[in-house]
Scaffold this motif. Structure first.
Motif, short mmCIF file in Angstrom:
data_model
loop_
_atom_site.label_atom_id
_atom_site.label_comp_id
_atom_site.label_asym_id
_atom_site.label_seq_id
_atom_site.Cartn_x
_atom_site.Cartn_y
_atom_site.Cartn_z
N GLY A 122 2.04 4.75 -4.89
CA GLY A 122 0.88 4.28 -5.05
C GLY A 122 0.64 3.87 -6.65
N TRP A 123 -0.38 3.61 -7.26
CA TRP A 123 -0.44 3.47 -8.43
C TRP A 123 -0.63 4.62 -9.64
CZ3 TRP A 123 0.72 -1.34 -10.57
CH2 TRP A 123 0.89 -2.28 -9.45
N GLY A 124 0.03 4.52 -10.72
CA GLY A 124 -0.01 5.65 -11.71
C GLY A 124 0.22 5.06 -12.95
N ARG A 125 0.96 5.60 -13.82
CA ARG A 125 1.26 5.34 -15.40
C ARG A 125 2.70 5.58 -15.47
NH1 ARG A 125 -2.75 3.38 -17.85
NH2 ARG A 125 -1.89 3.29 -20.01
N ARG A 126 3.44 4.55 -16.19
CA ARG A 126 4.76 4.55 -16.85
C ARG A 126 4.68 3.53 -17.96
NH1 ARG A 126 5.72 7.93 -13.49
NH2 ARG A 126 7.82 8.29 -12.38
N ARG A 127 5.51 4.33 -18.92
CA ARG A 127 5.65 3.27 -20.26
C ARG A 127 4.26 3.02 -20.87
NH1 ARG A 127 9.55 3.25 -16.89
NH2 ARG A 127 8.83 1.19 -15.83
N GLY A 128 3.20 3.92 -20.63
CA GLY A 128 2.01 3.57 -21.16
C GLY A 128 1.09 2.71 -20.52
N GLU A 129 1.23 2.28 -19.29
CA GLU A 129 0.58 1.48 -18.87
C GLU A 129 0.35 1.47 -17.20
OE1 GLU A 129 1.96 -3.03 -18.15
OE2 GLU A 129 3.19 -2.18 -19.69
N PRO A 130 -0.56 0.81 -16.42
CA PRO A 130 -0.39 1.10 -15.08
C PRO A 130 0.78 0.66 -14.42
CG PRO A 130 -2.45 0.10 -15.75
CD PRO A 130 -1.61 -0.01 -16.90
N ALA A 131 1.20 1.24 -13.31
CA ALA A 131 2.59 1.07 -12.73
C ALA A 131 2.49 1.32 -11.07
CB ALA A 131 3.82 1.68 -13.43
N LEU A 132 3.34 0.52 -10.53
CA LEU A 132 3.52 0.92 -9.14
C LEU A 132 4.53 2.00 -9.13
CD1 LEU A 132 2.89 -0.13 -5.82
CD2 LEU A 132 5.17 -1.08 -6.31
N ILE A 133 4.28 3.07 -8.40
CA ILE A 133 4.87 4.37 -8.36
C ILE A 133 5.57 4.36 -6.87
CG2 ILE A 133 5.08 6.74 -8.63
CD1 ILE A 133 4.24 5.22 -11.23
N TYR A 134 6.90 4.57 -6.85
CA TYR A 134 7.49 4.83 -5.64
C TYR A 134 8.48 5.97 -5.68
CZ TYR A 134 11.52 2.46 -7.80
OH TYR A 134 12.72 2.17 -8.93
N LYS B 85 0.77 -1.04 0.01
CA LYS B 85 0.13 0.09 -0.03
C LYS B 85 0.82 1.42 -0.06
CE LYS B 85 -3.69 -2.28 0.59
NZ LYS B 85 -4.92 -2.34 -0.58
N PRO B 86 0.30 2.48 -0.13
CA PRO B 86 0.91 3.79 -0.17
C PRO B 86 1.47 4.06 1.22
CG PRO B 86 -1.09 4.00 -1.40
CD PRO B 86 -1.11 2.63 -0.63
N GLY B 87 2.88 4.19 1.21
CA GLY B 87 3.62 4.50 2.29
C GLY B 87 4.47 3.27 2.74
N THR B 88 4.01 2.06 2.07
CA THR B 88 4.98 1.03 2.47
C THR B 88 6.42 1.17 1.98
OG1 THR B 88 2.99 -0.45 2.09
CG2 THR B 88 5.36 -1.52 2.09
N PRO B 89 7.38 1.09 3.24
CA PRO B 89 8.90 1.00 3.02
C PRO B 89 9.35 -0.33 2.02
CG PRO B 89 8.43 0.77 5.17
CD PRO B 89 7.07 0.63 4.53
N ILE B 90 10.17 -0.13 1.30
CA ILE B 90 10.72 -1.22 0.29
C ILE B 90 12.14 -1.26 0.45
CG2 ILE B 90 11.02 -2.29 -2.03
CD1 ILE B 90 7.86 -2.10 -1.14
N LYS B 91 12.61 -2.34 1.30
CA LYS B 91 13.89 -2.35 1.70
C LYS B 91 14.78 -2.64 0.31
CE LYS B 91 17.05 -4.33 5.12
NZ LYS B 91 18.32 -4.11 4.41
N THR C 65 14.10 -2.47 -6.38
CA THR C 65 12.75 -2.39 -5.83
C THR C 65 11.85 -3.62 -6.26
OG1 THR C 65 12.94 0.05 -5.85
CG2 THR C 65 10.60 -0.85 -5.76
N ILE C 66 12.00 -4.07 -7.36
CA ILE C 66 11.27 -5.24 -7.84
C ILE C 66 11.53 -6.35 -6.84
CG2 ILE C 66 11.35 -6.91 -9.59
CD1 ILE C 66 11.49 -5.07 -11.94
N GLY C 67 12.84 -6.65 -6.71
CA GLY C 67 13.44 -7.47 -5.53
C GLY C 67 12.84 -7.09 -4.22
N GLY C 68 13.03 -6.11 -4.03
CA GLY C 68 12.63 -5.70 -2.25
C GLY C 68 11.10 -5.87 -2.28
N VAL C 69 10.24 -5.68 -3.49
CA VAL C 69 8.95 -6.03 -3.18
C VAL C 69 8.54 -7.42 -3.13
CG1 VAL C 69 6.45 -6.02 -4.54
CG2 VAL C 69 7.96 -3.83 -3.97
N LEU C 70 9.23 -8.28 -3.84
CA LEU C 70 9.12 -9.70 -3.92
C LEU C 70 9.59 -10.45 -2.64
CD1 LEU C 70 10.27 -10.44 -7.66
CD2 LEU C 70 7.96 -10.39 -6.79
#
Length: 119
Positions: free
Chosen positions: A34-46, A18-24, A96-101
Motif C-alpha cells: 500500500g502507500w506509506g512514507r519513505r525518505r520523508g514523502e509518500p511512497a508505494l510500499i511493497y 492496489k494492495p496485494g498486486t504482485p509485481i514481477k 520493482t520500479i521496472g516491474g510496475v512500469l
C-alpha cells in the motif's frame, strides 16, 4: 495505458497498482502493501521475500518515468546515480520500479538491468 506526463505516473500507480498486486521482477516477485512514507514523502510500499518492506517515493517514481520518457530506457547505472537514496535501500527497488512500469504497459524488460520504453 497512455501516460505522457511524469506528474501522472503516481496517479496511474495509485489507480492500477492496489494492495496485494504482485509485481514481477526478473528473479522474484514483490507484493504491493500500500502507500506509506519513505525518505520523508509518500511512497508505494511493497514486500520482498521474507516479508521485508521496501518503498519507492512519489518523486522517485516521477524521476524514473521522466528518464524512461526522455531517454527511452531505465538502467541500473542511472538508478544508482540518479536515485542514490532509493538505491541504497536495495536493488530490488530498481526491479520493482521496472516491474510496475511493465505492469502499467509503458515499459518492457530488456534484460541486463535495462527497461525500455514500450512503443
Amino acid at each position: 495505458m497512455t501516460i505522457q506526463d511524469p506528474k501522472d505516473i503516481v496517479a496511474a500507480i495509485k489507480e492500477h497498482v492496489k494492495p496485494g498486486t504482485p509485481i514481477k521482477r526478473p528473479r522474484s516477485t514483490s507484493v504491493v502493501k500500500g502507500w506509506g512514507r519513505r525518505r520523508g514523502e509518500p511512497a508505494l510500499i511493497y514486500t520482498i521475500e521474507g516479508g521485508h518492506a521496501k518503498g519507492i517515493t512519489e518523486s522517485e517514481w516521477r524521476r524514473a518515468f521522466e528518464q524512461l520518457q526522455r531517454k527511452g530506457e531505465l538502467t541500473k547505472p542511472w538508478f544508482k546515480d540518479a536515485l542514490a537514496k532509493c538505491s541504497k535501500e536495495g536493488d530490488c527497488n530498481f526491479t520493482t520500479i521496472g516491474g510496475v512500469l511493465v505492469l502499467l504497459g509503458v515499459a518492457t524488460y530488456n534484460g541486463n538491468g535495462c527497461y525500455k520504453r514500450k512503443r
